[in-house]
Design a protein around this motif. Structure first.
Motif, short mmCIF file in Angstrom:
data_model
loop_
_atom_site.label_atom_id
_atom_site.label_comp_id
_atom_site.label_asym_id
_atom_site.label_seq_id
_atom_site.Cartn_x
_atom_site.Cartn_y
_atom_site.Cartn_z
N VAL A 22 0.84 -1.20 0.00
CA VAL A 22 0.00 0.00 0.00
C VAL A 22 0.88 1.25 0.00
N VAL A 23 1.94 1.22 0.82
CA VAL A 23 2.86 2.38 0.87
C VAL A 23 3.52 2.58 -0.49
N ASN A 24 3.95 1.49 -1.12
CA ASN A 24 4.58 1.62 -2.44
C ASN A 24 3.63 2.21 -3.46
N ARG A 25 2.36 1.80 -3.36
CA ARG A 25 1.38 2.39 -4.28
C ARG A 25 1.27 3.89 -4.01
N GLY A 26 1.25 4.23 -2.71
CA GLY A 26 1.15 5.64 -2.32
C GLY A 26 2.33 6.44 -2.85
N ILE A 27 3.53 5.88 -2.72
CA ILE A 27 4.72 6.59 -3.21
C ILE A 27 4.61 6.83 -4.72
N GLY A 28 4.12 5.83 -5.42
CA GLY A 28 3.92 5.98 -6.86
C GLY A 28 2.94 7.10 -7.18
N ILE A 29 1.87 7.18 -6.40
CA ILE A 29 0.85 8.21 -6.66
C ILE A 29 1.43 9.61 -6.44
N THR A 30 2.30 9.75 -5.44
CA THR A 30 2.82 11.10 -5.13
C THR A 30 3.61 11.69 -6.29
N GLY A 31 4.29 10.81 -7.05
CA GLY A 31 5.16 11.32 -8.11
C GLY A 31 6.35 12.08 -7.55
N LEU A 32 6.66 11.93 -6.25
CA LEU A 32 7.71 12.75 -5.63
C LEU A 32 9.11 12.19 -5.86
N GLU A 33 9.17 10.96 -6.36
CA GLU A 33 10.45 10.31 -6.65
C GLU A 33 11.42 10.41 -5.46
N VAL B 283 -0.62 25.77 -11.46
CA VAL B 283 -1.21 25.05 -12.59
C VAL B 283 -0.61 23.65 -12.74
N LYS B 284 0.71 23.56 -12.59
CA LYS B 284 1.39 22.28 -12.81
C LYS B 284 0.98 21.23 -11.76
N HIS B 285 0.99 21.65 -10.48
CA HIS B 285 0.61 20.72 -9.43
C HIS B 285 -0.88 20.38 -9.49
N ALA B 286 -1.71 21.38 -9.78
CA ALA B 286 -3.15 21.14 -9.86
C ALA B 286 -3.44 20.16 -11.00
N TYR B 287 -2.74 20.31 -12.11
CA TYR B 287 -2.92 19.43 -13.28
C TYR B 287 -2.56 18.00 -12.89
N TYR B 288 -1.47 17.86 -12.14
CA TYR B 288 -1.03 16.52 -11.70
C TYR B 288 -2.08 15.88 -10.80
N VAL B 289 -2.54 16.66 -9.82
CA VAL B 289 -3.52 16.14 -8.85
C VAL B 289 -4.81 15.74 -9.56
N ARG B 290 -5.26 16.58 -10.49
CA ARG B 290 -6.49 16.24 -11.22
C ARG B 290 -6.28 14.99 -12.08
N GLY B 291 -5.09 14.88 -12.64
CA GLY B 291 -4.78 13.69 -13.45
C GLY B 291 -4.87 12.43 -12.61
N ILE B 292 -4.34 12.50 -11.39
CA ILE B 292 -4.42 11.34 -10.48
C ILE B 292 -5.87 10.99 -10.23
N ILE B 293 -6.65 12.01 -9.90
CA ILE B 293 -8.05 11.73 -9.56
C ILE B 293 -8.74 11.10 -10.77
N LYS B 294 -8.56 11.72 -11.92
CA LYS B 294 -9.30 11.26 -13.09
C LYS B 294 -8.88 9.85 -13.53
N ASP B 295 -7.58 9.63 -13.65
CA ASP B 295 -7.11 8.36 -14.22
C ASP B 295 -7.02 7.25 -13.19
N TYR B 296 -6.32 7.54 -12.12
CA TYR B 296 -6.06 6.50 -11.11
C TYR B 296 -7.37 5.99 -10.49
N VAL B 297 -8.22 6.95 -10.14
CA VAL B 297 -9.48 6.60 -9.50
C VAL B 297 -10.33 5.72 -10.41
N ARG B 298 -10.33 6.05 -11.69
CA ARG B 298 -11.10 5.25 -12.65
C ARG B 298 -10.56 3.82 -12.72
N THR B 299 -9.23 3.71 -12.79
CA THR B 299 -8.62 2.39 -12.90
C THR B 299 -8.95 1.53 -11.68
#
Ligand code: ATP
Length: 252
Positions: free
Chosen positions: A116-127, A169-185
């Protein structure tokens, strides 16, 4: 499609204030559903009742068939909540924060906390920045971490209050992308509130508009723009809440 959230005649009164009045609506499983409305409309009140932080004065809300007021413990296991003003523990690194939170949340059947933590790290995109202390994060980095915390356990329902609030704009775009794509998957149902109509239009399958505690309208962004002969959701908002007189000249 199954009903994820069932709200019936839900009201919340304070001494002199009616925060929410007789709200009824359904949210379907897998939907991204938005609540919009002016300041004080009752959006946070609705989210807080659904996340068991407030008890309703009357009416009820059920999440996947469970009454939120009658069985809050069971509700908390199946939902995650991202408040508008959330913070992460400053002394922890991003990774430590996610590890700590994984100890508090329901781990999906068949998974380990580490997965679960690894999935979380992936979602953050913080590398590599995931191993820096959160006190060194920018606002956008913190919000990505918090969104990851809210989604990493694949909750049945994620309740997100202003998910991209205050982000560039850049961070908001990333966060929205997560919600839209990840949540759907993942098939996660999302209920979010936002003041950003562009965001709501981009993300939400359906939207409800509240004003002074009352439901003003509900529908897909396309249905609402057609109904109000509006060019976009922002115009729907202005027309439906009668706010146009506040705009110099009465129009945008
Ligand atoms: P915003 O967009 O400004 O965050 P909102 O739509 O989330 O607003 P709520 O926070 O749900 O609005 O508030 C709805 C109404 O309830 C407001 O009039 C608010 O002042 C009132 N209210 C909220 N919490 C309390 C409280 N603890 N005591 C008294 N009134 C409250």
């Amino acid at each position: 499609m199954a009903t994820a959230v069932e709200i019936r005649n839900l009201s919340k009164h304070y001494k002199n204030v009616i925060a929410l009045s007789d709200l009824s609506l359904d949210i379907k499983q897998g939907e991204i559903f938005g609540i919009i409305g002016p300041n004080g409309a009752g959006k946070s009140t609705t989210l807080k009742i659904l996340t068991t932080l407030l008890t309703p004065s009357s009416g009820y809300a059920k999440i996947f068939g469970t009454d939120v007021a009658a069985d809050p413990d069971s509700i908390r296991k199946n939902i995650s909540y991202l408040p508008e003003e959330a913070g992460a523990y400053k002394q922890l690194t991003g990774r430590e924060y996610l590890e700590f939170m994984a100890g508090l949340i329901q781990i999906p059947d068949g998974e380990t906390p580490a997965e679960v933590v690894n999935r979380g790290i992936g979602i953050t995109g913080l590398e590599e920045r995931i191993d820096d202390r959160t006190k060194e994060y920018s606002k956008g980095m913190k919000r990505k971490l918090l969104i990851a915390r809210a989604l990493m356990s694949k909750p049945k329902l994620a309740v997100l209050d202003e998910p991209a609030s205050g982000l560039d704009v850049k961070h908001a775009y990333y966060v929205r992308g997560i919600i839209k794509d990840y949540v759907r998957t993942m098939g996660i149902t999302v209920l979010l509130s936002s003041h950003n109509m562009l965001e709501v239009e981009f993300l939400c399958d359906r939207v409800c508009l509240l004003d002074e505690g009352h439901l003003i309208d509900i529908g897909t962004p396309n249905e609402l723009t057609a109904k109000y002969s509006a060019r976009n959701l922002e115009e729907v908002f202005i027309k439906a809440t009668g706010s146009s007189s506040a705009v110099p000249g009465g129009a945008i």
